[in-house]
Design a protein around this motif. Sequence first.
Motif, PDB file in Angstrom:
ATOM      1  N   ASN A 115      13.924 -16.418 -26.928  1.00  0.00           N
ATOM      2  CA  ASN A 115      14.705 -17.592 -26.557  1.00  0.00           C
ATOM      3  C   ASN A 115      14.496 -18.760 -27.515  1.00  0.00           C
ATOM      4  OD1 ASN A 115      15.689 -16.177 -24.378  1.00  0.00           O
ATOM      5  ND2 ASN A 115      14.284 -17.095 -22.899  1.00  0.00           N
ATOM      6  N   ALA A 116      13.327 -18.798 -28.155  1.00  0.00           N
ATOM      7  CA  ALA A 116      13.032 -19.896 -29.082  1.00  0.00           C
ATOM      8  C   ALA A 116      13.833 -19.766 -30.378  1.00  0.00           C
ATOM      9  CB  ALA A 116      11.543 -19.928 -29.395  1.00  0.00           C
ATOM     10  N   ALA A 142      11.745 -27.093 -23.430  1.00  0.00           N
ATOM     11  CA  ALA A 142      12.017 -27.550 -24.791  1.00  0.00           C
ATOM     12  C   ALA A 142      10.742 -27.606 -25.621  1.00  0.00           C
ATOM     13  CB  ALA A 142      12.686 -28.925 -24.756  1.00  0.00           C
ATOM     14  N   LEU A 143       9.632 -28.013 -25.003  1.00  0.00           N
ATOM     15  CA  LEU A 143       8.372 -28.092 -25.730  1.00  0.00           C
ATOM     16  C   LEU A 143       7.873 -26.698 -26.084  1.00  0.00           C
ATOM     17  CD1 LEU A 143       5.991 -29.641 -26.854  1.00  0.00           C
ATOM     18  CD2 LEU A 143       4.972 -29.676 -24.548  1.00  0.00           C
ATOM     19  N   ARG A 144       7.997 -25.747 -25.159  1.00  0.00           N
ATOM     20  CA  ARG A 144       7.583 -24.372 -25.443  1.00  0.00           C
ATOM     21  C   ARG A 144       8.325 -23.826 -26.665  1.00  0.00           C
ATOM     22  NH1 ARG A 144       8.240 -23.222 -19.652  1.00  0.00           N
ATOM     23  NH2 ARG A 144      10.079 -22.007 -20.212  1.00  0.00           N
ATOM     24  N   GLU A 145       9.631 -24.041 -26.679  1.00  0.00           N
ATOM     25  CA  GLU A 145      10.420 -23.537 -27.803  1.00  0.00           C
ATOM     26  C   GLU A 145       9.988 -24.177 -29.117  1.00  0.00           C
ATOM     27  OE1 GLU A 145      14.581 -23.908 -27.072  1.00  0.00           O
ATOM     28  OE2 GLU A 145      14.635 -21.960 -26.060  1.00  0.00           O
ATOM     29  N   GLU A 146       9.737 -25.476 -29.084  1.00  0.00           N
ATOM     30  CA  GLU A 146       9.347 -26.174 -30.306  1.00  0.00           C
ATOM     31  C   GLU A 146       8.002 -25.678 -30.813  1.00  0.00           C
ATOM     32  OE1 GLU A 146      10.137 -28.666 -33.428  1.00  0.00           O
ATOM     33  OE2 GLU A 146      11.435 -28.107 -31.741  1.00  0.00           O
ATOM     34  N   VAL A 147       7.073 -25.429 -29.905  1.00  0.00           N
ATOM     35  CA  VAL A 147       5.756 -24.910 -30.292  1.00  0.00           C
ATOM     36  C   VAL A 147       5.897 -23.530 -30.936  1.00  0.00           C
ATOM     37  CG1 VAL A 147       3.531 -24.071 -29.423  1.00  0.00           C
ATOM     38  CG2 VAL A 147       4.458 -26.248 -28.598  1.00  0.00           C
ATOM     39  N   ILE A 148       6.698 -22.655 -30.324  1.00  0.00           N
ATOM     40  CA  ILE A 148       6.870 -21.299 -30.854  1.00  0.00           C
ATOM     41  C   ILE A 148       7.544 -21.327 -32.219  1.00  0.00           C
ATOM     42  CG2 ILE A 148       8.066 -19.091 -30.494  1.00  0.00           C
ATOM     43  CD1 ILE A 148       7.620 -19.548 -27.464  1.00  0.00           C
ATOM     44  N   ARG A 149       8.556 -22.170 -32.363  1.00  0.00           N
ATOM     45  CA  ARG A 149       9.267 -22.233 -33.650  1.00  0.00           C
ATOM     46  C   ARG A 149       8.376 -22.723 -34.782  1.00  0.00           C
ATOM     47  NH1 ARG A 149      14.116 -23.674 -30.558  1.00  0.00           N
ATOM     48  NH2 ARG A 149      13.447 -25.849 -30.574  1.00  0.00           N
ATOM     49  N   ASN A 150       7.316 -23.438 -34.441  1.00  0.00           N
ATOM     50  CA  ASN A 150       6.405 -23.962 -35.463  1.00  0.00           C
ATOM     51  C   ASN A 150       5.159 -23.094 -35.652  1.00  0.00           C
ATOM     52  OD1 ASN A 150       7.272 -26.797 -36.582  1.00  0.00           O
ATOM     53  ND2 ASN A 150       7.865 -26.761 -34.425  1.00  0.00           N
ATOM     54  N   MET A 151       5.110 -21.957 -34.969  1.00  0.00           N
ATOM     55  CA  MET A 151       3.997 -21.023 -35.169  1.00  0.00           C
ATOM     56  C   MET A 151       4.147 -20.304 -36.503  1.00  0.00           C
ATOM     57  SD  MET A 151       3.532 -19.035 -31.522  1.00  0.00           S
ATOM     58  CE  MET A 151       2.776 -19.810 -30.089  1.00  0.00           C
ATOM     59  N   GLU A 152       3.037 -19.807 -37.041  1.00  0.00           N
ATOM     60  CA  GLU A 152       3.114 -18.868 -38.147  1.00  0.00           C
ATOM     61  C   GLU A 152       3.771 -17.587 -37.632  1.00  0.00           C
ATOM     62  OE1 GLU A 152       2.323 -19.311 -41.331  1.00  0.00           O
ATOM     63  OE2 GLU A 152       1.778 -21.395 -40.904  1.00  0.00           O
ATOM     64  N   PHE A 153       4.414 -16.863 -38.518  1.00  0.00           N
ATOM     65  CA  PHE A 153       5.179 -15.685 -38.120  1.00  0.00           C
ATOM     66  C   PHE A 153       4.328 -14.695 -37.319  1.00  0.00           C
ATOM     67  CE2 PHE A 153       6.740 -11.369 -38.815  1.00  0.00           C
ATOM     68  CZ  PHE A 153       8.074 -11.490 -38.448  1.00  0.00           C
ATOM     69  N   MET A 154       3.158 -14.321 -37.844  1.00  0.00           N
ATOM     70  CA  MET A 154       2.338 -13.328 -37.164  1.00  0.00           C
ATOM     71  C   MET A 154       1.757 -13.875 -35.863  1.00  0.00           C
ATOM     72  SD  MET A 154       2.793 -10.586 -38.702  1.00  0.00           S
ATOM     73  CE  MET A 154       1.715  -9.696 -37.569  1.00  0.00           C
ATOM     74  N   ASP A 155       1.540 -15.180 -35.794  1.00  0.00           N
ATOM     75  CA  ASP A 155       1.089 -15.770 -34.528  1.00  0.00           C
ATOM     76  C   ASP A 155       2.175 -15.620 -33.468  1.00  0.00           C
ATOM     77  OD1 ASP A 155      -1.347 -16.498 -35.582  1.00  0.00           O
ATOM     78  OD2 ASP A 155      -0.713 -18.526 -36.095  1.00  0.00           O
ATOM     79  N   ALA A 156       3.425 -15.843 -33.879  1.00  0.00           N
ATOM     80  CA  ALA A 156       4.538 -15.688 -32.942  1.00  0.00           C
ATOM     81  C   ALA A 156       4.665 -14.231 -32.509  1.00  0.00           C
ATOM     82  CB  ALA A 156       5.839 -16.173 -33.583  1.00  0.00           C
ATOM     83  N   PHE A 157       4.448 -13.305 -33.453  1.00  0.00           N
ATOM     84  CA  PHE A 157       4.518 -11.886 -33.119  1.00  0.00           C
ATOM     85  C   PHE A 157       3.441 -11.536 -32.087  1.00  0.00           C
ATOM     86  CE2 PHE A 157       2.761  -7.631 -33.653  1.00  0.00           C
ATOM     87  CZ  PHE A 157       3.889  -6.848 -33.422  1.00  0.00           C
ATOM     88  N   HIS A 158       2.192 -11.929 -32.358  1.00  0.00           N
ATOM     89  CA  HIS A 158       1.098 -11.605 -31.428  1.00  0.00           C
ATOM     90  C   HIS A 158       1.339 -12.245 -30.060  1.00  0.00           C
ATOM     91  CE1 HIS A 158      -1.183 -10.478 -35.131  1.00  0.00           C
ATOM     92  NE2 HIS A 158      -1.633  -9.558 -34.303  1.00  0.00           N
ATOM     93  N   PHE A 159       1.871 -13.457 -30.042  1.00  0.00           N
ATOM     94  CA  PHE A 159       2.161 -14.108 -28.761  1.00  0.00           C
ATOM     95  C   PHE A 159       3.192 -13.300 -27.982  1.00  0.00           C
ATOM     96  CE2 PHE A 159       4.657 -17.111 -26.192  1.00  0.00           C
ATOM     97  CZ  PHE A 159       3.655 -17.608 -25.379  1.00  0.00           C
ATOM     98  N   SER A 160       4.172 -12.722 -28.686  1.00  0.00           N
ATOM     99  CA  SER A 160       5.233 -11.980 -28.017  1.00  0.00           C
ATOM    100  C   SER A 160       4.732 -10.698 -27.369  1.00  0.00           C
ATOM    101  CB  SER A 160       6.341 -11.632 -29.021  1.00  0.00           C
ATOM    102  OG  SER A 160       5.907 -10.616 -29.919  1.00  0.00           O
ATOM    103  N   THR A 161       3.555 -10.221 -27.756  1.00  0.00           N
ATOM    104  CA  THR A 161       3.023  -8.969 -27.211  1.00  0.00           C
ATOM    105  C   THR A 161       2.156  -9.191 -25.975  1.00  0.00           C
ATOM    106  OG1 THR A 161       1.030  -8.993 -28.610  1.00  0.00           O
ATOM    107  CG2 THR A 161       3.021  -7.972 -29.531  1.00  0.00           C
ATOM    108  N   LEU A 162       1.928 -10.460 -25.565  1.00  0.00           N
ATOM    109  CA  LEU A 162       1.030 -10.739 -24.450  1.00  0.00           C
ATOM    110  C   LEU A 162       1.613 -10.310 -23.108  1.00  0.00           C
ATOM    111  CD1 LEU A 162      -0.306 -14.282 -25.467  1.00  0.00           C
ATOM    112  CD2 LEU A 162      -1.391 -12.044 -25.809  1.00  0.00           C
TER     113      LEU A 162
END
Length: 331
Positions: free
Chosen positions: A48-49, A18-38
């Motif tokens: 899933n978030a 639940a915490l992971r999802e909350e952190v991702i949902r509160n990321m800036e859009f491009m930060d979330a995109f870059h995280f998804s490429t790791l």
Amino acid sequence: MEEPPEKQKFGLLKCPFALREEVIRNMEFMDAFHFSTLSKRSKQLVRNARYQTFRITFCFEEKSSKDNIEMEIKKGERLKISLSDLNVPPKRGSSSLDGLKLANLINEPSDDYRKKLSAHLLFIFHFKEISVQIGRNIKHVEDLFLWSITKQFDTVGLMAQKKLHITPDYLQFVLNATNAKEYFLDFRMNDLNFKYQLKDCESLDVSGSIQCLDTDGILQRNPKMKELHLEELPGEQINDLLKQWINGEVNDLEVLAFFNWDGYSNEVILDGIVTMKTKLTEEQARRMFGLWDASSRAVDIQRKIDGQLAAVHINQSGCFVSMCNKLLAEL
């Protein structure tokens, strides 16, 4: 000599779900995109978030060098990503992101970087609205990368500022290759004998080559149609559409708008239709239709199956019909 301590890493993957999802949902859009490429896991985490975004539009412009993806992340926050063919140098503004560079961050095989990037965006983010705008003739439409990713859109636009000229085959391919709630069609066609149909559409706006649209039985084919905006439609066909509504089954239609700067003849539009003196006052008609002058006329018509009323307003700009109007229902 002591070695400098290692930098502490934020172990997001070790956090509770639940915490992971909350952190991702509160990321800036491009930060979330870059995280998804790791990694594959991080990509799935972003998906899933259910990171909510408003709209994504795939734009195939008049010149392919200007092709792009436009995204409205939230109200007032927009991003544009260049999406030109590798053989065509992209034309980007200072605010546009380089689609090729973003695609190179995605560790997945693909023969087309545009396909890889588009599929990744649609997989990891949840867009409330997905649209495609086509502003040119695409020579090999069967190979257009977008069709291999999705054929389901909220809005499809086949239009260009300089009045796009297309063939019946091209139009039919686009309509067959897409499934959308809303269509915006503004084009020119030389084959005036060709007729095309739309089914299960909720909103239709046609500005060019109106003679090619098959309006016979259009409300029956599109029972969920809410809005129909047609430009330069002959008065006889407007008359037929009004009769389709009067004699048809219950449907969701709310607005009919027929624009014609030369105006329409009352006798042609309401030929053979029983009308009633409108219950609207002039002030109420102004509020409902927005335009009222000395030449304006408003009457009410009634659907046979359930007695529902609709207000028909004819003025110098066209004919406008309002169904399911709360104001009319209360009168």
